[in-house]
Motif scaffolding. Structure first.
Motif, PDB file in Angstrom:
ATOM      1  N   GLU A  29      35.590 120.764 -35.743  1.00 21.99           N
ATOM      2  CA  GLU A  29      36.851 120.257 -36.279  1.00 21.99           C
ATOM      3  C   GLU A  29      37.954 120.214 -35.222  1.00 21.99           C
ATOM      4  OE1 GLU A  29      37.995 122.544 -39.651  1.00 21.99           O
ATOM      5  OE2 GLU A  29      36.194 122.060 -40.803  1.00 21.99           O
ATOM      6  N   ILE A  30      37.670 120.547 -34.009  1.00 26.06           N
ATOM      7  CA  ILE A  30      38.692 120.547 -32.951  1.00 26.06           C
ATOM      8  C   ILE A  30      39.265 119.151 -32.790  1.00 26.06           C
ATOM      9  CG2 ILE A  30      39.010 120.790 -30.447  1.00 26.06           C
ATOM     10  CD1 ILE A  30      36.905 123.116 -30.669  1.00 26.06           C
ATOM     11  N   ARG A  31      40.608 119.075 -32.803  1.00 22.78           N
ATOM     12  CA  ARG A  31      41.288 117.784 -32.688  1.00 22.78           C
ATOM     13  C   ARG A  31      42.158 117.681 -31.434  1.00 22.78           C
ATOM     14  NH1 ARG A  31      37.896 115.486 -34.703  1.00 22.78           N
ATOM     15  NH2 ARG A  31      39.152 113.596 -34.529  1.00 22.78           N
ATOM     16  N   LEU A  32      42.255 118.745 -30.677  1.00 27.02           N
ATOM     17  CA  LEU A  32      43.046 118.718 -29.443  1.00 27.02           C
ATOM     18  C   LEU A  32      42.370 119.616 -28.412  1.00 27.02           C
ATOM     19  CD1 LEU A  32      46.927 119.050 -29.137  1.00 27.02           C
ATOM     20  CD2 LEU A  32      45.405 120.282 -27.602  1.00 27.02           C
ATOM     21  N   ILE A  33      42.158 119.085 -27.234  1.00 29.61           N
ATOM     22  CA  ILE A  33      41.606 119.863 -26.124  1.00 29.61           C
ATOM     23  C   ILE A  33      42.629 119.888 -25.003  1.00 29.61           C
ATOM     24  CG2 ILE A  33      39.783 120.053 -24.407  1.00 29.61           C
ATOM     25  CD1 ILE A  33      37.954 118.500 -26.320  1.00 29.61           C
ATOM     26  N   ALA A  34      43.121 121.080 -24.688  1.00 31.03           N
ATOM     27  CA  ALA A  34      44.058 121.274 -23.583  1.00 31.03           C
ATOM     28  C   ALA A  34      43.300 121.918 -22.431  1.00 31.03           C
ATOM     29  CB  ALA A  34      45.221 122.170 -24.019  1.00 31.03           C
ATOM     30  N   PHE A  35      43.611 121.516 -21.220  1.00 30.60           N
ATOM     31  CA  PHE A  35      42.894 122.068 -20.069  1.00 30.60           C
ATOM     32  C   PHE A  35      43.791 122.105 -18.848  1.00 30.60           C
ATOM     33  CE2 PHE A  35      41.963 117.609 -20.820  1.00 30.60           C
ATOM     34  CZ  PHE A  35      42.397 117.005 -19.652  1.00 30.60           C
ATOM     35  N   ASP A  36      43.715 123.214 -18.161  1.00 29.31           N
ATOM     36  CA  ASP A  36      44.335 123.347 -16.854  1.00 29.31           C
ATOM     37  C   ASP A  36      43.622 122.399 -15.883  1.00 29.31           C
ATOM     38  OD1 ASP A  36      45.875 124.678 -14.738  1.00 29.31           O
ATOM     39  OD2 ASP A  36      43.943 125.553 -14.178  1.00 29.31           O
ATOM     40  N   LEU A  37      44.244 122.141 -14.749  1.00 24.25           N
ATOM     41  CA  LEU A  37      43.632 121.255 -13.755  1.00 24.25           C
ATOM     42  C   LEU A  37      42.971 122.044 -12.626  1.00 24.25           C
ATOM     43  CD1 LEU A  37      46.298 118.407 -13.510  1.00 24.25           C
ATOM     44  CD2 LEU A  37      44.190 118.467 -14.845  1.00 24.25           C
ATOM     45  N   ASP A  38      43.778 122.630 -11.743  1.00 24.44           N
ATOM     46  CA  ASP A  38      43.251 123.295 -10.551  1.00 24.44           C
ATOM     47  C   ASP A  38      42.428 124.520 -10.933  1.00 24.44           C
ATOM     48  OD1 ASP A  38      44.710 121.610  -8.508  1.00 24.44           O
ATOM     49  OD2 ASP A  38      46.389 122.389  -9.660  1.00 24.44           O
ATOM     50  N   GLY A  39      41.167 124.525 -10.509  1.00 31.62           N
ATOM     51  CA  GLY A  39      40.287 125.627 -10.834  1.00 31.62           C
ATOM     52  C   GLY A  39      39.687 125.541 -12.223  1.00 31.62           C
ATOM     53  N   THR A  40      39.993 124.459 -12.939  1.00 26.86           N
ATOM     54  CA  THR A  40      39.477 124.300 -14.308  1.00 26.86           C
ATOM     55  C   THR A  40      38.811 122.938 -14.446  1.00 26.86           C
ATOM     56  OG1 THR A  40      41.146 125.824 -15.200  1.00 26.86           O
ATOM     57  CG2 THR A  40      40.083 124.352 -16.758  1.00 26.86           C
ATOM     58  N   LEU A  41      39.585 121.905 -14.731  1.00 27.74           N
ATOM     59  CA  LEU A  41      38.982 120.566 -14.812  1.00 27.74           C
ATOM     60  C   LEU A  41      38.554 120.077 -13.437  1.00 27.74           C
ATOM     61  CD1 LEU A  41      38.358 118.065 -16.613  1.00 27.74           C
ATOM     62  CD2 LEU A  41      40.559 117.160 -15.833  1.00 27.74           C
ATOM     63  N   LEU A  42      39.406 120.307 -12.423  1.00 26.67           N
ATOM     64  CA  LEU A  42      39.119 119.847 -11.067  1.00 26.67           C
ATOM     65  C   LEU A  42      38.271 120.884 -10.341  1.00 26.67           C
ATOM     66  CD1 LEU A  42      42.697 118.599 -10.093  1.00 26.67           C
ATOM     67  CD2 LEU A  42      40.854 117.300 -11.181  1.00 26.67           C
ATOM     68  N   ASN A  43      37.376 120.424  -9.510  1.00 24.16           N
ATOM     69  CA  ASN A  43      36.557 121.353  -8.732  1.00 24.16           C
ATOM     70  C   ASN A  43      37.362 121.905  -7.560  1.00 24.16           C
ATOM     71  OD1 ASN A  43      36.483 119.378  -6.677  1.00 24.16           O
ATOM     72  ND2 ASN A  43      34.485 118.606  -7.337  1.00 24.16           N
ATOM     73  N   THR A  44      36.736 122.702  -6.718  1.00 23.54           N
ATOM     74  CA  THR A  44      37.476 123.346  -5.635  1.00 23.54           C
ATOM     75  C   THR A  44      37.971 122.354  -4.592  1.00 23.54           C
ATOM     76  OG1 THR A  44      35.363 123.874  -4.566  1.00 23.54           O
ATOM     77  CG2 THR A  44      36.394 125.606  -5.878  1.00 23.54           C
ATOM     78  N   GLU A  45      37.453 121.133  -4.607  1.00 22.66           N
ATOM     79  CA  GLU A  45      37.960 120.076  -3.729  1.00 22.66           C
ATOM     80  C   GLU A  45      39.011 119.226  -4.417  1.00 22.66           C
ATOM     81  OE1 GLU A  45      34.523 117.942  -2.429  1.00 22.66           O
ATOM     82  OE2 GLU A  45      33.914 119.503  -1.017  1.00 22.66           O
TER      83      GLU A  45
END
Length: 283
Positions: free
Chosen positions: A9-25
């Motif tokens: 039932e999740i309707r919103l996904i929040a995510f950090d960028l650096d170190g989370t969605l984005l890789n170490t590069e």
């Protein structure tokens, strides 16, 4: 209803960028992009939630066609991408920002700030970034997203407006720990966090990712249990606690791990994509 059914039932996904969605590069992988696209197609709001201002978000994320909202500057703003305006804001009063800057004068730190959705830094400090930041991509990021000015404090005084965030870049990690501990004691109306090993991020007490996530969910008419958040750093702790499901990355700091409900793979192994597959689609 079992746990997996409820999580769908999740309707919103929040995510950090650096170190989370984005890789170490600092790159968005194809797998992660596909996972976000799939979730958006299922009617889920996809919300980057970052310490950066909106134009400082990498183009690969900023231009995702389904993006409607972003939580920026550690929650100092909830940004409506399509309208180009802030839904909410929580900023440091100018005098408080100047007082903090004066308090760290003489310490071996670089100081920058966000104001008007842009980054600013005294030129003398901007030219010394390489002395404080050893990772090439991090040096490049700071130099490209901070506009050098002759004197930062003088510029802020001349403008006479509030500040979205102050950042201290610190080479001495013991000093960083001391600042993280002592600044909130000296200035109780602050949110003091960090998103990488060399920085201290200073916002108004009302500017944090958890509060911004709650505000956006209310704006969209969503219950807390309909939200999921991914994070890895100190500045993600409030968001992980506020979300219906807080997911820490495998590379997360101890505080983020403690705040989360569960853990996914690290940022170099597409932990966000893996979490979406598991908790949204039950795979």
């Amino acid at each position: 209803m079992n746990r997996d059914q409820k999580l769908r039932e999740i309707r919103l996904i929040a995510f950090d960028l650096d170190g989370t969605l984005l890789n170490t590069e600092k790159r968005l992988s194809d797998r992660s992009r596909e996972a976000l696209t799939r979730a958006a197609a299922a009617g889920i709001e996809i919300v980057p939630t970052t310490g950066r201002f909106f134009d400082g978000i990498p183009e690969a994320v900023r231009t995702l066609p389904f993006l409607r909202y972003a939580i920026t500057i550690n929650g100092a703003a909830v940004f409506d991408v399509r309208r180009g305006e802030n839904l909410t804001k929580a900023e440091l009063p100018l005098e408080r920002a100047l007082e903090i800057m004066e308090a760290v004068e003489g310490l071996p730190v670089l100081v920058d700030c966000y104001q008007d959705n842009a980054g600013w830094m005294s030129r003398a400090m901007w030219e010394r970034v390489a002395d404080f930041v050893d990772l090439p991509y991090a040096r490049k990021l700071v130099r490209e997203t901070r506009r050098p000015v002759p004197d930062l404090k003088a510029m802020l005084r001349a403008r006479g407006r509030s500040v979205q965030k102050l950042q201290l870049i610190v080479k001495d990690l013991d000093l960083r720990e001391r600042l993280l501990r002592e600044l909130p004691e000296r200035f109780p109306h602050l949110s003091v966090t960090s998103s990488w090993k060399n920085n201290v991020e200073i916002n108004d007490a009302d500017a944090h990712k958890g509060r911004a996530l709650q505000s956006l969910a209310e704006h969209l008419g969503l219950r807390p249990d309909q939200t999921m958040a991914f994070g890895d750093g100190l500045n993600d702790v409030t968001m992980l606690r506020a979300a219906g499901l807080g997911v820490a990355m495998g590379n997360a700091c101890p505080e983020a791990l403690a705040a989360a409900n569960t853990v996914t793979a690290d940022c170099d192994h597409d932990g966000v994509a893996a979490g979406i597959a598991r908790f949204v689609f039950g795979e």
